[in-house]
Design a protein around this motif. Sequence first.
Motif, PDB file in Angstrom:
ATOM      1  N   TYR A   7      24.499   3.646 -10.253  1.00 41.10           N
ATOM      2  CA  TYR A   7      25.064   2.781 -10.323  1.00 41.10           C
ATOM      3  C   TYR A   7      24.840   0.822 -10.827  1.00 41.10           C
ATOM      4  N   VAL A   8      24.382   0.237 -11.525  1.00 41.52           N
ATOM      5  CA  VAL A   8      23.994  -1.108 -11.636  1.00 41.52           C
ATOM      6  C   VAL A   8      24.799  -2.081 -11.947  1.00 41.52           C
ATOM      7  N   GLU A   9      24.834  -2.633 -10.771  1.00 44.33           N
ATOM      8  CA  GLU A   9      26.107  -4.014 -10.883  1.00 44.33           C
ATOM      9  C   GLU A   9      25.371  -4.878 -12.179  1.00 44.33           C
ATOM     10  N   LEU A  10      26.471  -4.975 -13.355  1.00 44.11           N
ATOM     11  CA  LEU A  10      25.989  -6.258 -13.937  1.00 44.11           C
ATOM     12  C   LEU A  10      26.699  -7.582 -13.570  1.00 44.11           C
ATOM     13  N   TYR A  11      25.304  -8.281 -14.170  1.00 43.40           N
ATOM     14  CA  TYR A  11      25.951  -9.830 -13.315  1.00 43.40           C
ATOM     15  C   TYR A  11      26.477 -10.681 -14.135  1.00 43.40           C
ATOM     16  N   GLY A  12      26.794 -11.820 -14.499  1.00 45.78           N
ATOM     17  CA  GLY A  12      27.483 -12.230 -15.120  1.00 45.78           C
ATOM     18  C   GLY A  12      28.929 -12.458 -15.879  1.00 45.78           C
ATOM     19  N   ILE A  13      29.655 -11.209 -15.614  1.00 49.40           N
ATOM     20  CA  ILE A  13      30.683 -11.253 -15.716  1.00 49.40           C
ATOM     21  C   ILE A  13      31.939 -11.957 -15.405  1.00 49.40           C
ATOM     22  N   LYS A  55      19.583 -14.482 -20.207  1.00 42.27           N
ATOM     23  CA  LYS A  55      18.467 -13.826 -20.673  1.00 42.27           C
ATOM     24  C   LYS A  55      17.358 -13.069 -20.205  1.00 42.27           C
ATOM     25  N   ASN A  56      17.292 -13.729 -19.267  1.00 40.24           N
ATOM     26  CA  ASN A  56      16.114 -13.019 -18.068  1.00 40.24           C
ATOM     27  C   ASN A  56      16.014 -11.200 -16.618  1.00 40.24           C
ATOM     28  N   ASN A  57      17.970 -11.562 -17.564  1.00 44.93           N
ATOM     29  CA  ASN A  57      17.742 -10.577 -16.347  1.00 44.93           C
ATOM     30  C   ASN A  57      18.117  -9.229 -16.590  1.00 44.93           C
ATOM     31  N   ALA A  58      16.639  -8.422 -16.386  1.00 37.02           N
ATOM     32  CA  ALA A  58      16.968  -6.779 -17.065  1.00 37.02           C
ATOM     33  C   ALA A  58      17.553  -6.148 -17.455  1.00 37.02           C
ATOM     34  N   ASP A  59      19.037  -5.987 -16.248  1.00 29.95           N
ATOM     35  CA  ASP A  59      19.967  -5.049 -16.211  1.00 29.95           C
ATOM     36  C   ASP A  59      21.194  -5.452 -16.701  1.00 29.95           C
ATOM     37  N   GLN A  60      20.729  -6.188 -16.873  1.00 27.65           N
ATOM     38  CA  GLN A  60      21.741  -7.056 -18.293  1.00 27.65           C
ATOM     39  C   GLN A  60      20.898  -7.425 -19.966  1.00 27.65           C
ATOM     40  N   LEU A  61      19.979  -7.472 -19.520  1.00 29.80           N
ATOM     41  CA  LEU A  61      20.037  -7.063 -21.566  1.00 29.80           C
ATOM     42  C   LEU A  61      19.695  -5.425 -21.778  1.00 29.80           C
ATOM     43  N   ALA A  66      23.045 -23.212 -26.504  1.00 31.64           N
ATOM     44  CA  ALA A  66      21.931 -23.408 -25.349  1.00 31.64           C
ATOM     45  C   ALA A  66      22.246 -21.957 -24.917  1.00 31.64           C
ATOM     46  N   ALA A  67      21.075 -20.827 -24.852  1.00 30.12           N
ATOM     47  CA  ALA A  67      20.672 -20.046 -23.278  1.00 30.12           C
ATOM     48  C   ALA A  67      21.792 -20.086 -22.475  1.00 30.12           C
ATOM     49  N   GLU A  68      21.650 -20.851 -21.992  1.00 32.65           N
ATOM     50  CA  GLU A  68      21.984 -20.659 -20.393  1.00 32.65           C
ATOM     51  C   GLU A  68      23.521 -21.204 -20.305  1.00 32.65           C
ATOM     52  N   ARG A  69      24.573 -21.262 -22.116  1.00 31.55           N
ATOM     53  CA  ARG A  69      25.669 -21.812 -21.745  1.00 31.55           C
ATOM     54  C   ARG A  69      26.746 -20.423 -22.545  1.00 31.55           C
ATOM     55  N   LYS A  70      25.428 -19.013 -23.371  1.00 34.48           N
ATOM     56  CA  LYS A  70      26.027 -18.828 -24.536  1.00 34.48           C
ATOM     57  C   LYS A  70      26.772 -17.955 -23.851  1.00 34.48           C
ATOM     58  N   LYS A  71      27.930 -16.796 -24.154  1.00 33.97           N
ATOM     59  CA  LYS A  71      28.545 -15.759 -23.647  1.00 33.97           C
ATOM     60  C   LYS A  71      28.524 -14.356 -24.832  1.00 33.97           C
ATOM     61  N   TRP A  72      28.213 -13.474 -23.938  1.00 33.70           N
ATOM     62  CA  TRP A  72      28.480 -11.954 -24.548  1.00 33.70           C
ATOM     63  C   TRP A  72      29.154 -11.536 -24.493  1.00 33.70           C
TER      64      TRP A  72
END
Length: 140
Positions: A22-28, A71-77, A117-123
């Motif tokens: 398992y890989v933790e998904l950051y930013g949730i 944007k620069n988190n490989a696991d989230q990408l 801006a990238a630092e404020r976006k949500k997906w």
Amino acid sequence: MADTSILAGSKFEYSVDDGTTYVELYGITEWPEFKNETEDEEVTEVRHETRQYAPGLDSPTELALTANYYKNNADQLAFRTLARNNGSCKVKMTYKDGDTAEAEVDLRNYGIAGGGAAERKKWMCTLRRTTDIDFTESAS
């Protein structure tokens, strides 16, 4: 959508190898309430004096997952790419008290939910559960 104050200290993970790793998904920022939902099926017979019901088939609903865009988190990408491609994976939610919920899901409807801006976006994306939920209560 689950209350974020209740989820504080929890983590969301995903696996593309059937739960071996398992890989933790950051930013949730929001994850859905995971629950099995069954429709009642009426089984009343003429001999009964009140209606009788039995559990029917599980009817998984589509569940929304929202996260800050890193944007620069490989696991989230990797997860976002899987969602954009309508992929499948296993997800695991571990709550602060150690309880877990695991299920296989199809990912759908990836998109940018807000921000500029990238630092404020949500997906966000939609999780469509394809298996029963495996709930495990921690010993403590």
